[in-house]
Design an enzyme around this catalytic site. Structure first.
Site, PDB file in Angstrom:
ATOM      1  NE  ARG A 185       9.971  41.987 -47.412  1.00  0.00           N
ATOM      2  CZ  ARG A 185      11.150  42.395 -47.893  1.00  0.00           C
ATOM      3  NH1 ARG A 185      11.533  43.675 -47.771  1.00  0.00           N
ATOM      4  NH2 ARG A 185      11.952  41.541 -48.504  1.00  0.00           N
TER       5      ARG A 185
ATOM      6  N   GLY B 185      -7.219  55.005 -38.344  1.00  0.00           N
ATOM      7  CA  GLY B 185      -7.430  56.152 -37.468  1.00  0.00           C
ATOM      8  C   GLY B 185      -7.703  57.442 -38.227  1.00  0.00           C
ATOM      9  NE  ARG B 186     -12.212  59.172 -40.081  1.00  0.00           N
ATOM     10  CZ  ARG B 186     -13.266  59.966 -39.975  1.00  0.00           C
ATOM     11  NH1 ARG B 186     -13.908  60.320 -41.066  1.00  0.00           N
ATOM     12  NH2 ARG B 186     -13.688  60.373 -38.805  1.00  0.00           N
TER      13      ARG B 186
ATOM     14  CB  THR C  71     -15.675  56.492 -34.936  1.00  0.00           C
ATOM     15  OG1 THR C  71     -14.407  56.466 -35.609  1.00  0.00           O
ATOM     16  CG2 THR C  71     -15.567  57.452 -33.768  1.00  0.00           C
TER      17      THR C  71
ATOM     18  NE  ARG D 265     -17.599  57.240 -47.042  1.00  0.00           N
ATOM     19  CZ  ARG D 265     -16.973  56.608 -48.016  1.00  0.00           C
ATOM     20  NH1 ARG D 265     -17.273  56.866 -49.275  1.00  0.00           N
ATOM     21  NH2 ARG D 265     -16.036  55.714 -47.751  1.00  0.00           N
TER      22      ARG D 265
ATOM     23  N   GLY E 192     -18.431  54.946 -41.076  1.00  0.00           N
ATOM     24  CA  GLY E 192     -17.720  53.676 -41.005  1.00  0.00           C
ATOM     25  C   GLY E 192     -18.270  52.825 -39.873  1.00  0.00           C
TER      26      GLY E 192
ATOM     27  CG  ASP F  39     -17.108  64.756 -34.703  1.00  0.00           C
ATOM     28  OD1 ASP F  39     -17.782  64.420 -33.699  1.00  0.00           O
ATOM     29  OD2 ASP F  39     -15.978  65.278 -34.615  1.00  0.00           O
TER      30      ASP F  39
ATOM     31  NE  ARG G  58     -28.523  42.082 -26.208  1.00  0.00           N
ATOM     32  CZ  ARG G  58     -28.229  42.318 -24.940  1.00  0.00           C
ATOM     33  NH1 ARG G  58     -27.585  43.422 -24.574  1.00  0.00           N
ATOM     34  NH2 ARG G  58     -28.583  41.443 -24.006  1.00  0.00           N
TER      35      ARG G  58
ATOM     36  CD  GLU H  96      -6.856  55.489 -42.494  1.00  0.00           C
ATOM     37  OE1 GLU H  96      -7.305  55.451 -41.326  1.00  0.00           O
ATOM     38  OE2 GLU H  96      -7.571  55.302 -43.487  1.00  0.00           O
TER      39      GLU H  96
ATOM     40  CD  GLU I 259      11.808  48.478 -31.223  1.00  0.00           C
ATOM     41  OE1 GLU I 259      10.872  48.182 -31.993  1.00  0.00           O
ATOM     42  OE2 GLU I 259      12.125  47.761 -30.248  1.00  0.00           O
TER      43      GLU I 259
ATOM     44  CG  ASP J 137     -12.158  60.720 -35.229  1.00  0.00           C
ATOM     45  OD1 ASP J 137     -13.140  60.067 -34.814  1.00  0.00           O
ATOM     46  OD2 ASP J 137     -11.951  60.930 -36.436  1.00  0.00           O
TER      47      ASP J 137
ATOM     48  CG  ASP K 186     -11.206  56.584 -37.063  1.00  0.00           C
ATOM     49  OD1 ASP K 186     -10.576  55.520 -37.225  1.00  0.00           O
ATOM     50  OD2 ASP K 186     -11.928  57.092 -37.936  1.00  0.00           O
TER      51      ASP K 186
ATOM     52  CE  LYS L 233      19.567  38.915 -31.882  1.00  0.00           C
ATOM     53  NZ  LYS L 233      20.816  38.767 -32.644  1.00  0.00           N
TER      54      LYS L 233
END
Lengths: 333, 333, 333, 333
Positions: D250, D176-177, D131, D78, D17, D109, D27, D229, D193, D135, D133, D221
């Site tokens: 929502r 974040g896979r 990445t 890929r 990704g 990785d 660069r 993810e 929250e 990770d 993520d 409120k």
């Protein structure tokens, strides 16, 4: 004024100070021209590059991924020589030499004056208003103003944060040359306590000072003054105000950052439509025109008429700008 | 140093120059304190407000919707009186009078020196590093640096657009007082052709001038120089460079906008953790501590040790900053 | 329609979907009203709050530091009861009970219909157009559109980056309910390869698919489709397109982020002027009016006339939007 | 592992990704390599392009004006074939055929596993962590995380505005896979929250529902839930929560916009240093290494060791994230 010959090749240049959205306009000129069957040429560095024959072919791919970029991919420059009759004649000859039948000039009034001369010398021309200053009379919109005013506003929001934390007075000088549009819009959008415009300034600094002192008495934490480039001298003003009020006062001159950056949606959309319309106007056989946005429509004017128009700070907007930030003050603790 | 008495009430103040993320730290101090059973008090305008007893109760709601706001809701100020022994004694007495057992001081080295004195006078204190300058030796992170450096970088990106369009040389002066961290990071992030840091500057302007001339020969369209506040004099430098090179050169002093704005994610997260940790450290019974982020961890140091530490521009980062923008130049057209 | 009685107290509410700039409008209403000698009241949560008598006094300080904030400090809600005659009568009575002589309603057509009813029941009303959808016929500008369209555009710029890196097709669904203005502007500003508007959509997906395949043959790295909420079903469309083209296709539904955020300069300025003008119109003795921006001027219309107007996607803008992104394609490698 | 032969030509590719800052890394690799006397080659579309021999020469100019751009100018993809032994052998042969002695692989990785294989086949390799993520276990920083987390945070700030205006519950799903870093940071920075992380999630939705109901009773409120993810299913969750609480709920799935955009200062600076260090590590004669940032320093690890490391959500940060947003709640009205 109507052009006689058929338009096969159209050139495009940017001239004067650059403005965000100029690339969107260039892209629109090039792609509209190509899609209508013309050959397209880019002239680098404004009239200067024209006189130096810095002229390149433009394909649809050359303007790919430019709509979102600040600056102008064609570069820009001032050109003293092009203000002379000889320079203008040479420019027209170079156009003919390169087969350029028509020219789109993106810039301000000064650039349009050049286009006017070229038109008189037989090159079909149309101007597209590009300047962050909004100081072109025939149009309510100029390419770059919307981006510049948002850049300035966001910077001033930041200054305001720290101004409040330190209970400071801040003078922020925004661009606009002799015009106060950028300053007025920022003044309203940033809720400034004072807005100093060249069109309205009476040089009565004591009024500004009294306003600061009264606001402070009423408990206001900051005092933001937007000062237009056309008035200038913000540093000296800050020193005098600090001396007169005893309140820490700092000047910030926003400077050239206001000319750059990725254009806003409005600048991209309007520049795209205006650039395309410039080509359409040329292909209708017109010359010596300026594209404008007026009364809710994209229109075109004769350059001579356009250059003769005047415009001024809208009175109601100016009044409201003042009313919202400091006339309300009697009611504020 | 270990505190003797139990902590029931904790005060919090911001001192020195404000920095984005200070509100996130205040919020974390207040909410962590409340959730651990303490009473929380806000002291307005730094040590100045302490001496004037501008002290308010703080509830969880008082810090709602503040994590994303620039500036400091507690205001900040300099305080000459608090540098005197008498002022410090008065400060400690006022703390006692208001039942403030412990104090979190968000600010820079100068503010920590005040906390050190109060600790000696029996008020448990802990410092949280808050300054856009990154010039606190005991920590790799200071609240506000990340926001300030992004604000400066984005402004410089914009200047670079117009600098390229006009083929100008641009000197952009960034904040940082005597430290060059902001300038170094911007220099790398904006791909600047020259980065002038107080820690490294040899006052050999001719080298800068030669570099500009050579770059121009090789066809570079712009030349961006990031100048640190600690060197300053950007306007005069621009005039000299323009005179020496014949290339239009403009200075922009970014100024106070670098102090404001909604904090970046890093500033919000680190400020939140550090603010909470300050409370936790106090409730462990410690005093005279400074919170830091070092070697990948949130830690706390003795204030005396922290103030005695030094740090300097990282050499490899500095070398790479230079290598990427102008050493490569032999290979460039 | 002209009001008979003198206006001493003005209420203000926001209704329907919120939009960035509503706070700027509220601030302008409140401050203009106060400066002209009125008492000002805020009604929370739209007509719902009116019926629940959630009514508060508003001072100039209550609207301080709100011009730059998204959302609405008065909250908003839908209200089924207010669509009934009984609800409307109760609303008018509650206004009278609280001494509210006149009401400024910030919202869309649905909200204006409520204002119309209240006017018939003797409460002087004026509507201010606030919706990100730009779907109010009497005005070229509605509060929030400019911010929403920039938010969407900036998000799409980001999607485009990764879409290009992976040579993907991306469908991005933008808000706008049944109107395609947001989609059209983003389509132009983001240089989208396809723009799907409810006003123009012929449900011929094969054309879209053919366009993708042809563009890919010509070497285009990405393919951006802007899909309007009024068409919807972006996820299913992405699956069908991927199946038909063999090109990885992803849908992104931008969603509620388009409703929030600090307003742009245009939204702050226009909202300020319109809010102030709403008060001025009421104090001229008018009622049942809507404020608009039309043909380059701030104007006011009779609500009945305003609600009877229609508007449509501007044809030239639509044509250019298409021409710039995919008609040019014959010339592109 | 130490390389035997002298490095004359270095290739660079991006894989997996894409992430903002990859261009800054490319660069830096190119310019550092050139300045140290190497020939530089770019391999397009990851290992896929390697196998297709999509290999281009890279000069310093080719990476001009890329540091500020999102995406990857080398494209990415890929490649199933490269997971086979045969594919890897072919890759190594193609490197040799093109004279590529060493390869810099920018990715995660999975991409490093490919580099490991190539190293075993005699091509000197070094990995640079790229990445969004975060990770990758051997490093505290990965290119793109800082930009992605700020993009997400700013979008959530906007959702929060409208969520507050309408008194809604909002679930925002961030990327974040399988890792929760993006969600955790946003959770803290946006004052959410609830923060749902795959590493910590107990699938007890009733707790979330109870929390919403209690918060609403106390007068909050909005209610912002950041969902990772790795948990997903935000739309269904929103429906269940709305059914259980009666509060309008929502879901927003931020999606691919998190992968794009101009990189933040941190991403530009760290990517620059890491890219340059990758070249320096290769020129020290090392191979099969991964660059990392650990304990405050830029370091390099053996790929095998790096791939064997694990890392987890930092406990104190996680605790504070929760404490600041909802444990404090007893004290809130």
């Amino acid at each position: 004024m109507t052009a006689k010959k058929e338009i096969k090749t159209i050139g495009v240049l940017t001239s004067g100070g650059d403005a965000p959205g100029m690339n969107a306009a260039i892209r629109a000129v090039v792609r509209r021209g190509l899609s209508r069957g013309c050959k397209m040429k880019g002239i680098l560095k404004g009239y200067n590059g024209l006189l130096n024959e810095e002229i390149i072919d433009m394909t649809a791919v050359d303007v790919s991924d430019t709509i979102e970029r600040g600056g102008t991919i064609l570069y820009t420059a001032r050109c003293a020589e092009f203000r002379t009759e000889e320079g203008q004649k040479r420019g027209a000859e170079i156009c003919r030499k390169h087969g350029i039948d028509a020219l789109v000039v993106i810039g301000g009034d000064g650039s349009f004056a050049g286009a006017q001369k070229l038109a008189n010398l037989g090159i079909n021309t149309v101007g597209v208003p590009g300047t962050i200053d909004l100081d072109i009379a025939c149009t309510e919109y100029t390419i770059g103003f919307d981006t510049a005013v948002n850049t300035a506003m966001e910077a001033i929001d930041k200054v305001r944060d720290t101004s409040t934390s330190h209970e400071r007075c801040s003078i922020i000088e925004v661009m606009g040359r002799n015009a106060g549009y950028l300053a007025l819009w920022c003044g309203i959008a940033n809720g400034a306590e004072d807005i100093l415009l060249p069109e309205k300034y009476d040089y009565d600094e004591q009024k500004v000072i009294n306003n600061i002192i009264e606001n402070r008495k009423r408990g206001k934490k900051h005092h933001i003054i937007i000062n237009a480039e056309g008035i200038g001298h913000s540093e000296a003003m800050a020193k005098r105000i600090e001396a007169a009020t005893g309140i820490e006062t700092r000047a910030t001159i926003l400077g050239h950052m206001q000319r750059g950056g990725s254009p806003t949606c409005k600048d991209r959309v309007y520049a795209s439509i205006m650039g395309a319309k410039a080509v359409d106007v040329l292909l209708e056989g017109k010359t010596q025109r300026v594209i404008g946005y007026k009364n809710g429509e994209y229109v075109d004017f004769d350059i001579n008429e356009a250059l003769a128009m005047t415009k001024s700070i809208p009175e109601y907007t100016y009044e409201i700008g003042h009313a919202l930030s400091h006339n309300y003050s009697k009611n504020v603790k």
